[in-house]
Design an enzyme around this catalytic site. Structure first.
Site, PDB file in Angstrom:
ATOM      1  N   LYS A  22     -17.733  31.389  19.631  1.00  0.00           N
ATOM      2  CA  LYS A  22     -18.221  30.149  19.009  1.00  0.00           C
ATOM      3  C   LYS A  22     -17.364  29.767  17.799  1.00  0.00           C
ATOM      4  O   LYS A  22     -16.980  28.610  17.645  1.00  0.00           O
ATOM      5  CB  LYS A  22     -19.674  30.352  18.567  1.00  0.00           C
ATOM      6  CG  LYS A  22     -20.204  29.259  17.664  1.00  0.00           C
ATOM      7  CD  LYS A  22     -21.615  29.519  17.199  1.00  0.00           C
ATOM      8  CE  LYS A  22     -21.738  30.396  16.001  1.00  0.00           C
ATOM      9  NZ  LYS A  22     -21.499  29.751  14.695  1.00  0.00           N
ATOM     10  N   ASN A  23     -17.054  30.751  16.967  1.00  0.00           N
ATOM     11  CA  ASN A  23     -16.360  30.421  15.722  1.00  0.00           C
ATOM     12  C   ASN A  23     -14.873  30.127  15.919  1.00  0.00           C
ATOM     13  O   ASN A  23     -14.206  29.688  14.995  1.00  0.00           O
ATOM     14  CB  ASN A  23     -16.559  31.539  14.685  1.00  0.00           C
ATOM     15  CG  ASN A  23     -17.989  31.553  14.166  1.00  0.00           C
ATOM     16  OD1 ASN A  23     -18.748  30.620  14.413  1.00  0.00           O
ATOM     17  ND2 ASN A  23     -18.358  32.613  13.472  1.00  0.00           N
ATOM     18  N   CYS A 117     -28.395  26.293   3.650  1.00  0.00           N
ATOM     19  CA  CYS A 117     -28.064  27.373   2.732  1.00  0.00           C
ATOM     20  C   CYS A 117     -28.828  28.604   3.171  1.00  0.00           C
ATOM     21  O   CYS A 117     -29.394  29.305   2.355  1.00  0.00           O
ATOM     22  CB  CYS A 117     -28.425  26.956   1.302  1.00  0.00           C
ATOM     23  SG  CYS A 117     -27.063  27.233   0.166  1.00  0.00           S
ATOM     24  N   ARG A 122     -22.895  28.242   0.214  1.00  0.00           N
ATOM     25  CA  ARG A 122     -21.581  28.365   0.840  1.00  0.00           C
ATOM     26  C   ARG A 122     -20.665  27.265   0.325  1.00  0.00           C
ATOM     27  O   ARG A 122     -20.726  26.130   0.778  1.00  0.00           O
ATOM     28  CB  ARG A 122     -21.742  28.325   2.361  1.00  0.00           C
ATOM     29  CG  ARG A 122     -22.634  29.464   2.846  1.00  0.00           C
ATOM     30  CD  ARG A 122     -23.005  29.349   4.297  1.00  0.00           C
ATOM     31  NE  ARG A 122     -21.937  29.703   5.196  1.00  0.00           N
ATOM     32  CZ  ARG A 122     -22.112  29.880   6.508  1.00  0.00           C
ATOM     33  NH1 ARG A 122     -23.296  29.756   7.039  1.00  0.00           N
ATOM     34  NH2 ARG A 122     -21.089  30.187   7.277  1.00  0.00           N
ATOM     35  N   ASP A 305     -21.324  39.008   9.950  1.00  0.00           N
ATOM     36  CA  ASP A 305     -22.160  38.526  11.059  1.00  0.00           C
ATOM     37  C   ASP A 305     -22.756  39.667  11.882  1.00  0.00           C
ATOM     38  O   ASP A 305     -23.531  39.420  12.812  1.00  0.00           O
ATOM     39  CB  ASP A 305     -21.343  37.595  11.975  1.00  0.00           C
ATOM     40  CG  ASP A 305     -21.165  36.212  11.360  1.00  0.00           C
ATOM     41  OD1 ASP A 305     -21.721  35.962  10.277  1.00  0.00           O
ATOM     42  OD2 ASP A 305     -20.470  35.377  11.969  1.00  0.00           O
ATOM     43  N   ARG A 397     -28.304  28.526  18.456  1.00  0.00           N
ATOM     44  CA  ARG A 397     -27.091  27.915  17.893  1.00  0.00           C
ATOM     45  C   ARG A 397     -25.842  28.700  18.280  1.00  0.00           C
ATOM     46  O   ARG A 397     -24.750  28.144  18.346  1.00  0.00           O
ATOM     47  CB  ARG A 397     -27.176  27.896  16.362  1.00  0.00           C
ATOM     48  CG  ARG A 397     -28.080  26.847  15.804  1.00  0.00           C
ATOM     49  CD  ARG A 397     -28.089  26.926  14.305  1.00  0.00           C
ATOM     50  NE  ARG A 397     -26.730  26.874  13.782  1.00  0.00           N
ATOM     51  CZ  ARG A 397     -26.402  26.986  12.512  1.00  0.00           C
ATOM     52  NH1 ARG A 397     -27.341  27.131  11.604  1.00  0.00           N
ATOM     53  NH2 ARG A 397     -25.154  26.941  12.120  1.00  0.00           N
TER      54      ARG A 397
HETATM   55  C1  UD1 Z   1     -17.347  31.695   8.963  1.00  0.00           C
HETATM   56  C2  UD1 Z   1     -18.255  31.847  10.154  1.00  0.00           C
HETATM   57  C3  UD1 Z   1     -19.459  32.689   9.807  1.00  0.00           C
HETATM   58  C4  UD1 Z   1     -19.016  34.005   9.177  1.00  0.00           C
HETATM   59  C5  UD1 Z   1     -18.040  33.761   8.031  1.00  0.00           C
HETATM   60  C6  UD1 Z   1     -17.466  35.038   7.444  1.00  0.00           C
HETATM   61  C7  UD1 Z   1     -17.933  29.757  11.321  1.00  0.00           C
HETATM   62  C8  UD1 Z   1     -18.535  28.460  11.781  1.00  0.00           C
HETATM   63  N1  UD1 Z   1     -18.715  30.536  10.584  1.00  0.00           N
HETATM   64  O1  UD1 Z   1     -18.074  30.959   7.989  1.00  0.00           O
HETATM   65  O2  UD1 Z   1     -20.186  32.947  10.991  1.00  0.00           O
HETATM   66  O3  UD1 Z   1     -20.170  34.654   8.667  1.00  0.00           O
HETATM   67  O4  UD1 Z   1     -16.957  32.969   8.483  1.00  0.00           O
HETATM   68  O5  UD1 Z   1     -16.825  35.788   8.430  1.00  0.00           O
HETATM   69  O6  UD1 Z   1     -16.821  30.109  11.665  1.00  0.00           O
HETATM   70  N2  UD1 Z   1     -16.467  30.360   0.002  1.00  0.00           N
HETATM   71  C9  UD1 Z   1     -16.319  29.694  -1.193  1.00  0.00           C
HETATM   72  N3  UD1 Z   1     -15.538  28.562  -1.221  1.00  0.00           N
HETATM   73  C10 UD1 Z   1     -14.961  28.062  -0.107  1.00  0.00           C
HETATM   74  C11 UD1 Z   1     -15.118  28.744   1.113  1.00  0.00           C
HETATM   75  C12 UD1 Z   1     -15.883  29.896   1.151  1.00  0.00           C
HETATM   76  O7  UD1 Z   1     -16.844  30.115  -2.226  1.00  0.00           O
HETATM   77  O8  UD1 Z   1     -14.291  27.029  -0.199  1.00  0.00           O
HETATM   78  C13 UD1 Z   1     -17.266  31.612   0.047  1.00  0.00           C
HETATM   79  C14 UD1 Z   1     -18.516  31.460   0.909  1.00  0.00           C
HETATM   80  O9  UD1 Z   1     -19.590  30.928   0.142  1.00  0.00           O
HETATM   81  C15 UD1 Z   1     -18.738  32.889   1.330  1.00  0.00           C
HETATM   82  C16 UD1 Z   1     -17.323  33.453   1.483  1.00  0.00           C
HETATM   83  O10 UD1 Z   1     -16.499  32.596   0.712  1.00  0.00           O
HETATM   84  O11 UD1 Z   1     -19.415  33.599   0.310  1.00  0.00           O
HETATM   85  C17 UD1 Z   1     -16.803  33.516   2.894  1.00  0.00           C
HETATM   86  O12 UD1 Z   1     -16.945  32.249   3.500  1.00  0.00           O
HETATM   87  P1  UD1 Z   1     -16.061  31.764   4.743  1.00  0.00           P
HETATM   88  O13 UD1 Z   1     -15.168  32.860   5.190  1.00  0.00           O
HETATM   89  O14 UD1 Z   1     -15.458  30.454   4.378  1.00  0.00           O
HETATM   90  O15 UD1 Z   1     -17.156  31.546   5.843  1.00  0.00           O
HETATM   91  P2  UD1 Z   1     -17.333  30.315   6.765  1.00  0.00           P
HETATM   92  O16 UD1 Z   1     -15.999  29.810   7.222  1.00  0.00           O
HETATM   93  O17 UD1 Z   1     -18.282  29.365   6.151  1.00  0.00           O
END
Ligand code: UD1
Length: 430
Positions: A22-23, A117, A122, A305, A397
């Site tokens: 999915k991701n 959230c 995030r 995850d 989802r």
């Molecule tokens: C993706 C996955 C999710 C998985 C996560 C971590 C998708 C749709 N979702 O989420 O299932 O749990 O990777 O492997 O692919 N952060 C910031 N600023 C930013 C971006 C991220 O502070 O601009 C923080 C987030 O709040 C979080 C951490 O960084 O605490 C990791 O987030 P990120 O790796 O970006 O996760 P997602 O891409 O949202």
């Protein structure tokens, strides 16, 4: 409202086919609009997040044709709006991939900000930092992220934290910028590599995906492609832990064992047997589980995850285990539900201290988010007695046919919609 009704006590035994990731599929589908030529994508999972994204793409004029349940043809030649804003897309995090894709192709995009959230706040500051570094103006107002520029110019971008979403989003835009972009401290997840491979198959020039430095030489135009998405590491890991939690014997098929190494390593540590072949992994849990410590980390560390699934397993292990969540701040909400099933777990900020118990007992519980929901289903399958799980829309989802796959592995599980259905199920399984 749809729920799962479960009678616990049956080990999961047999083989299960794992679907596409999915991701990886979410950003790849978004990136498919970056060419005016036709793109065929295979091995997409038929799950709610994907379908919401495809609908949002249709709403701006993208041609989306579902060729079969797991393959789709996309053509982005006739996009008639660069504003993506509908009620459903707001609910999925991956809506933000349309920003990177549209900004790259049209130098202009307005997309509703990702909401939800459920596992912690995030941020998207690193996405914004990346777009700005490429020369885009970025504004947030009225729940939208609006970004535009005359042209994108390659730059050297250092990510302040490791983010899957920001790495992919900036990589997409930068692949259509003028000049070279270097992203440092990039995420190394298999789906980051899959998106880079997909973009390269459309004519991008991306090197280093899978390491923490990605180099992108911008090109002005992409062409059509045929692409197959990688298998879902988290779906596979969930069934592997399903074997551990229910003392079963499960073979996950159509997987890339290398992507599952951190999961296999923990299963071995807690006393399971793990047997790898070319494209399948078998997990046998014939002994009492052993305690361990684990901390979630970006890839190749143990995935956040998979945190609820390992916590559910450790709740049944001998001794005291410690699980530390280092990616999302609010990812232990499901523990309250697990305690209602007999777990002995104390959460102190980002750490769960788990004293193993003999077994869970069935209860009426609620899925607080996608992965925790799946983990609670596994707890209910291992538990003594009946459980119902509501809010399964979260599970749907990200897991295709979850209850059907579990049923094939021997679980007594049914999708129910009313008290009458639950009563019928109870009579059937007694
Ligand atoms: C993706 C996955 C999710 C998985 C996560 C971590 C998708 C749709 N979702 O989420 O299932 O749990 O990777 O492997 O692919 N952060 C910031 N600023 C930013 C971006 C991220 O502070 O601009 C923080 C987030 O709040 C979080 C951490 O960084 O605490 C990791 O987030 P990120 O790796 O970006 O996760 P997602 O891409 O949202």
């Amino acid at each position: 409202m749809e729920q799962y009704a479960i009678k616990g006590g049956t080990p999961l035994v047999g083989e299960v086919e794992i679907g596409g990731a999915k991701n990886a599929a979410l950003p790849i589908l978004a990136a498919a609009v970056m060419t005016d030529e036709t793109v065929h994508i295979d091995n997409i999972p038929d799950v709610r997040d994907i379908n919401v994204l495809l609908d949002a793409m249709k709403s701006i004029g993208v041609m989306v044709k579902r060729d079969s349940r797991h393959s789709v043809t996309i053509n982005g030649a006739n996009i008639n709006s660069l504003v993506v804003d509908d009620e459903n897309i707001r609910k999925i995090r991956a809506s933000y991939y349309l920003i990177g894709a549209l900004l790259g192709k049209y130098k202009n995009a307005e997309v509703t900000l990702p909401g939800g959230c459920d596992i912690g706040c995030r941020g998207i500051d690193q996405h914004i930092k990346g777009f700005k570094a490429l020369g885009a103006e970025v504004n947030l107002d009225h729940g939208m992220i609006r970004t535009h520029c005359e042209k994108l110019t390659g730059n050297h971008i250092y990510m302040d934290l490791v983010s899957v979403g920001a790495t992919i989003n900036v990589m997409m835009s930068a692949s259509m910028a003028e000049g070279t972009t270097i992203i440092e401290n990039s995420a190394k997840e298999p789906h980051v590599v899959d998106v880079a491979n997909f973009l390269n198959s459309m004519g991008a020039s991306i090197k280093g995906a899978g390491t923490d430095v990605i180099r992108i030489k911008g090109v002005s135009k992409f062409h059509g492609t045929d692409y197959t998405i990688i298998p879902d590491q988290i779906e596979a890991g969930t069934f592997m832990f399903g074997a551990a939690i229910t003392h079963g014997d499960v073979t996950v098929k159509n997987v890339i064992p290398k992507h599952l190494e951190s999961i296999s390593a923990k299963l071995l540590e807690i006393g399971c047997e793990v047997m790898e072949e070319d494209d399948c992994v078998r997990v046998v849990a014939s002994k009492k589980l052993k305690h361990t410590h684990v901390k979630t980390l970006p890839y190749p560390g143990f995935p956040t995850d998979m945190q609820p699934q390992i916590t559910v397993a450790l709740g049944l292990a001998e001794g005291t285990s410690i699980v530390t969540e280092s990616i999302f701040e609010n990812r232990f909400k499901y523990v309250e539900e697990l305690i209602r099933m007999g777990a002995s777990i104390k959460v102190e900020s980002s750490t769960a201290i788990i004293d193993g118990t003999k077994g869970y007992t069935g209860a009426d519980i609620s899925a607080p988010d996608l992965r925790a929901g799946a983990a609670l289903v596994l707890a209910a399958i291992s538990a003594e007695g009946f459980s119902t799980i509501d809010e399964i829309k979260y599970i749907q989802r990200g897991y295709e046919d979850f209850h059907i796959k579990l049923k094939k592995l021997g679980a007594d599980i049914e999708l129910v919609e009313s008290e009458k259905d639950i009563s019928k199920f109870k009579i059937k399984v007694v």
